[in-house]
Design a protein around this motif. Structure first.
Motif, PDB file in Angstrom:
ATOM      1  N   CYS A 125      57.479  24.458  40.686  1.00 28.24           N
ATOM      2  CA  CYS A 125      58.262  23.754  41.710  1.00 28.24           C
ATOM      3  C   CYS A 125      57.580  22.468  42.145  1.00 28.24           C
ATOM      4  O   CYS A 125      58.245  21.471  42.432  1.00 28.24           O
ATOM      5  CB  CYS A 125      58.491  24.649  42.916  1.00 28.24           C
ATOM      6  N   PHE A 126      56.245  22.509  42.215  1.00 27.22           N
ATOM      7  CA  PHE A 126      55.479  21.360  42.703  1.00 27.22           C
ATOM      8  C   PHE A 126      54.354  21.052  41.719  1.00 27.22           C
ATOM      9  O   PHE A 126      53.193  21.345  41.991  1.00 27.22           O
ATOM     10  CB  PHE A 126      54.923  21.655  44.095  1.00 27.22           C
ATOM     11  N   PRO A 127      54.685  20.471  40.565  1.00 23.67           N
ATOM     12  CA  PRO A 127      53.689  20.299  39.508  1.00 23.67           C
ATOM     13  C   PRO A 127      52.580  19.302  39.836  1.00 23.67           C
ATOM     14  O   PRO A 127      51.530  19.317  39.215  1.00 23.67           O
ATOM     15  CB  PRO A 127      54.516  19.830  38.309  1.00 23.67           C
ATOM     16  N   ASN A 128      52.813  18.431  40.813  1.00 23.07           N
ATOM     17  CA  ASN A 128      51.816  17.422  41.153  1.00 23.07           C
ATOM     18  C   ASN A 128      51.326  17.590  42.594  1.00 23.07           C
ATOM     19  O   ASN A 128      52.061  18.063  43.458  1.00 23.07           O
ATOM     20  CB  ASN A 128      52.413  16.014  40.986  1.00 23.07           C
ATOM     21  N   GLU A 129      50.093  17.190  42.812  1.00 21.17           N
ATOM     22  CA  GLU A 129      49.544  17.135  44.172  1.00 21.17           C
ATOM     23  C   GLU A 129      49.642  18.474  44.911  1.00 21.17           C
ATOM     24  O   GLU A 129      50.119  18.541  46.039  1.00 21.17           O
ATOM     25  CB  GLU A 129      50.258  16.041  44.994  1.00 21.17           C
ATOM     26  N   HIS A 130      49.227  19.555  44.263  1.00 22.41           N
ATOM     27  CA  HIS A 130      49.274  20.848  44.936  1.00 22.41           C
ATOM     28  C   HIS A 130      47.888  21.486  45.031  1.00 22.41           C
ATOM     29  O   HIS A 130      47.011  21.259  44.202  1.00 22.41           O
ATOM     30  CB  HIS A 130      50.246  21.811  44.242  1.00 22.41           C
ATOM     31  N   THR A 131      47.723  22.279  46.087  1.00 26.24           N
ATOM     32  CA  THR A 131      46.511  23.066  46.328  1.00 26.24           C
ATOM     33  C   THR A 131      46.961  24.471  46.680  1.00 26.24           C
ATOM     34  O   THR A 131      47.918  24.647  47.435  1.00 26.24           O
ATOM     35  CB  THR A 131      45.685  22.472  47.492  1.00 26.24           C
ATOM     36  N   MET A 132      46.277  25.486  46.146  1.00 24.71           N
ATOM     37  CA  MET A 132      46.673  26.867  46.407  1.00 24.71           C
ATOM     38  C   MET A 132      45.504  27.689  46.925  1.00 24.71           C
ATOM     39  O   MET A 132      44.409  27.621  46.375  1.00 24.71           O
ATOM     40  CB  MET A 132      47.254  27.500  45.145  1.00 24.71           C
ATOM     41  N   ILE A 133      45.778  28.432  47.986  1.00 29.37           N
ATOM     42  CA  ILE A 133      44.777  29.318  48.583  1.00 29.37           C
ATOM     43  C   ILE A 133      45.365  30.723  48.588  1.00 29.37           C
ATOM     44  O   ILE A 133      46.385  30.974  49.231  1.00 29.37           O
ATOM     45  CB  ILE A 133      44.427  28.892  50.028  1.00 29.37           C
ATOM     46  N   THR A 134      44.742  31.631  47.855  1.00 26.91           N
ATOM     47  CA  THR A 134      45.200  33.021  47.815  1.00 26.91           C
ATOM     48  C   THR A 134      44.146  33.900  48.487  1.00 26.91           C
ATOM     49  O   THR A 134      42.964  33.800  48.183  1.00 26.91           O
ATOM     50  CB  THR A 134      45.433  33.475  46.366  1.00 26.91           C
ATOM     51  N   VAL A 135      44.596  34.750  49.388  1.00 24.53           N
ATOM     52  CA  VAL A 135      43.667  35.522  50.223  1.00 24.53           C
ATOM     53  C   VAL A 135      43.912  37.026  50.060  1.00 24.53           C
ATOM     54  O   VAL A 135      44.884  37.560  50.598  1.00 24.53           O
ATOM     55  CB  VAL A 135      43.817  35.131  51.719  1.00 24.53           C
ATOM     56  N   PRO A 136      43.051  37.729  49.313  1.00 25.22           N
ATOM     57  CA  PRO A 136      43.185  39.188  49.223  1.00 25.22           C
ATOM     58  C   PRO A 136      42.668  39.844  50.497  1.00 25.22           C
ATOM     59  O   PRO A 136      42.007  39.196  51.319  1.00 25.22           O
ATOM     60  CB  PRO A 136      42.309  39.533  48.016  1.00 25.22           C
ATOM     61  N   GLU A 137      42.990  41.112  50.674  1.00 31.39           N
ATOM     62  CA  GLU A 137      42.521  41.889  51.838  1.00 31.39           C
ATOM     63  C   GLU A 137      42.976  41.277  53.160  1.00 31.39           C
ATOM     64  O   GLU A 137      42.367  41.490  54.201  1.00 31.39           O
ATOM     65  CB  GLU A 137      40.987  42.020  51.833  1.00 31.39           C
ATOM     66  N   SER A 138      44.072  40.542  53.152  1.00 29.17           N
ATOM     67  CA  SER A 138      44.477  39.815  54.357  1.00 29.17           C
ATOM     68  C   SER A 138      44.869  40.692  55.552  1.00 29.17           C
ATOM     69  O   SER A 138      44.759  40.218  56.690  1.00 29.17           O
ATOM     70  CB  SER A 138      45.595  38.826  54.040  1.00 29.17           C
ATOM     71  N   PRO A 184      33.595  44.710  49.590  1.00 31.91           N
ATOM     72  CA  PRO A 184      33.798  45.233  48.226  1.00 31.91           C
ATOM     73  C   PRO A 184      35.163  45.897  48.056  1.00 31.91           C
ATOM     74  O   PRO A 184      35.649  46.587  48.966  1.00 31.91           O
ATOM     75  CB  PRO A 184      32.657  46.240  48.061  1.00 31.91           C
ATOM     76  N   GLU A 185      35.782  45.680  46.922  1.00 34.93           N
ATOM     77  CA  GLU A 185      37.121  46.188  46.658  1.00 34.93           C
ATOM     78  C   GLU A 185      37.236  47.695  46.887  1.00 34.93           C
ATOM     79  O   GLU A 185      38.200  48.180  47.483  1.00 34.93           O
ATOM     80  CB  GLU A 185      37.530  45.861  45.218  1.00 34.93           C
ATOM     81  N   GLU A 186      36.241  48.439  46.400  1.00 38.47           N
ATOM     82  CA  GLU A 186      36.279  49.899  46.533  1.00 38.47           C
ATOM     83  C   GLU A 186      36.226  50.319  48.001  1.00 38.47           C
ATOM     84  O   GLU A 186      36.922  51.252  48.422  1.00 38.47           O
ATOM     85  CB  GLU A 186      35.116  50.538  45.760  1.00 38.47           C
ATOM     86  N   GLN A 187      35.408  49.640  48.784  1.00 40.48           N
ATOM     87  CA  GLN A 187      35.294  49.950  50.203  1.00 40.48           C
ATOM     88  C   GLN A 187      36.611  49.665  50.925  1.00 40.48           C
ATOM     89  O   GLN A 187      37.072  50.468  51.737  1.00 40.48           O
ATOM     90  CB  GLN A 187      34.161  49.133  50.835  1.00 40.48           C
TER      91      GLN A 187
END
Length: 200
Positions: free
Chosen positions: A129-142, A188-191
């Motif tokens: 959708c936004f091929p130019n000028e993009h930044t992505m932040i993905t946050v696990p355990e949110s 830690p993922e397991e915790q």
């Protein structure tokens, strides 16, 4: 971003807006951007065209956006025309408006303990959708951000997020190492998995 004096921030909560679903009739792409629906999207599109940066912030729902935000994204169709052109290896619609100055940020959190095999569909959609000028932040355990007892790890992480916002406001980029730290698991993922499973 709010602390950067040169920025004027406007927040749109998609769930609070009246946004009809796109019917795919393409009337908007043939008649200068006029949609068949008379709802809040007309004003939202004007705000988008008046902006320099769009931040899409959402929890991961079935590996993508929640429905109200996806409806908003679908209804940005009036910004494009039916005409298409080849750009690199892909084709894209020619715009009916000039939004080439726009930059895009995606911030998405999920309840799983890692980013792998979770965010990829959302990341790919955002890149398409936004091929130019993009930044992505993905946050696990949110979900930990909603747990007061997790403050020992969530407060320092939020400070890193604020630092990233400041960097982006000042330079338009986030340091790669800082981004890597923000998008890593807080414990830690397991915790984390044990805590979540034990609370059910």
């Amino acid at each position: 971003m709010n602390e950067a004096p040169q920025n004027e921030i406007k927040t749109i909560n998609a769930i609070d807006k009246h946004i009809e679903y796109c019917t795919g009739c393409f009337a908007c792409m043939r008649n200068g951007g006029n949609c068949i629906h008379n709802d809040d999207m007309r004003a939202i599109l004007e705000e988008i065209l008046d902006s320099d940066l769009l931040i899409w912030s959402y929890p991961l729902y079935c590996y993508g956006m929640p429905a109200p935000l996806k409806a908003l994204l679908d209804r940005t169709l009036p910004l494009s025309s039916m005409a298409m052109r080849k750009v690199g290896d892909r084709y894209e619609h020619v715009g009916q408006a000039d939004f080439s100055r726009l930059k895009y940020v995606m911030i998405s959190g999920c309840g799983f303990p890692n980013s792998k095999h979770n965010f990829e569909p959302a990341v790919m959609q955002f890149e398409r959708c936004f091929p130019n000028e993009h930044t992505m932040i993905t946050v696990p355990e949110s979900p930990m951000f909603n747990a007061p007892e997790a403050a020992v790890v969530t407060v320092p992480r939020l400070e890193l997020v604020k630092m990233a916002g400041k960097q982006y406001a000042e330079s338009g980029i986030i340091d790669e190492e800082l981004l890597k730290e923000i998008t890593s698991p807080m414990i830690p993922e397991e915790q984390y998995t044990e805590i979540v499973n034990g609370s059910m």
